[in-house]
Design an enzyme around this catalytic site. Structure first.
Site: not given
Length: 271
Positions: A2-3
């Site tokens: 997750p960015e």
DNA sequence: CGAGCAACCTGCATGC
DNA sequence: TGCATGCAGGTTGCTC
């Protein structure tokens, strides 16, 4: 995984399934995340309603009539909507069971993520209070970034990954944005001209906006199947491409480590 | 104060 | 096949 774009994709994916639902039960199978999960939420949340979702940086915010859940996915976390009867897999740490027999299921093998609870104004929470502007917001602009950079001796890559400066620029997008802007990741942040920061800001906004847009197209899969979005791989210019030719000049891309993070760049195009 | 870096965890790829 | 090693998309909180 997750960015910021993945977090936003997750938020958009769960939002229609959780908003206006009443919570029936909270099941905490493993409270040992980045910070211990407050056991009180299993008592407080049942009976309350989820009113909306939001995002601040990489934090996913789930507002209820009693307070707000602040969710971070860390390095390996994900959330998805499941039938409450679906068998749990390894690392399915938390279920927020809703009144239609579905659940928001939090999964995180490495447990670097978090699920925090607050009844105070969310943006004043200790974890959110010091965060810089959103990369796509107008207050992330040239005068701001230039001013922040003066006197900073850290490499520019470390600088733009600092969440007090700007949120949501993770390792992948930092590499990509610096490549797009033609700036060496090693260059001292305080010694970069205003003009070059102008290019860098445009690159950051571009790469993040594009990733969110592409993430949107795989949104259904992402939420339904727990699969990786898989959208970005095709469009990455440098991340994960060490040794391969630069798309602009054919020079093999160089890999180094900056602040213990893998850094890939073109030593010819990026100065 | 800023800068550098170890630490928190598990899973997976690689090499012997 | 088994085992050791190193690496992974993030962030905090130590030391110096």
């Amino acid at each position: 995984m997750p960015e910021l774009p993945e977090v936003e994709t997750s938020r958009r994916g769960i939002d229609p399934h959780v908003c206006n639902r009443t919570i029936n039960q909270v099941i905490i199978r493993e409270p040992r995340l980045r910070w211990p999960v407050d056991p009180q939420i299993s008592r407080i949340l049942p009976g309350s309603k989820i009113t909306s979702t939001d995002r601040r940086g990489k934090y996913l915010l789930i507002y209820t009539t009693q307070g707000c859940l602040i969710v971070h996915l860390g390095m390996s976390g994900s959330v998805r909507i499941v039938s409450a009867s679906e068998p749990v897999r390894k690392h399915d740490h938390i279920d927020i069971v809703m009144d239609n027999h579905t659940a928001l299921r939090y999964h995180d093998p490495r447990r670097f993520g978090a699920m925090l609870w607050t009844t105070e104004p969310v943006l004043e929470h200790d974890r959110l209070r010091h965060l810089g502007p959103e990369p796509l917001d107008d207050n992330f602009n040239i005068p701001y970034l230039y001013r922040c950079s003066r006197g900073k001796k850290v490499p520019v890559k470390t600088f733009i990954m600092d969440s007090r400066i700007v949120v949501g620029v993770g390792n992948i997008y930092a590499n990509e944005a610096l490549y797009m802007a033609g700036i060496s990741p090693k260059r001292e942040a305080g010694k970069i001209s205003r003009q070059r920061y102008e290019r860098l800001i445009a690159a950051i906004k571009d790469v993040i906006a594009n990733a969110i847009n592409v993430g949107g197209t795989t949104l259904r899969d992402f939420v339904g199947s727990d699969g990786k979005p898989g959208y970005f791989k095709q469009s990455l210019q440098v991340y994960g491409r060490a040794g391969q030719p630069c798309q602009k000049c054919q020079t093999p891309l160089t890999e180094i480590r900056i602040a213990q993070r893998s850094t890939v760049y073109c030593r010819n195009c990026q100065r």
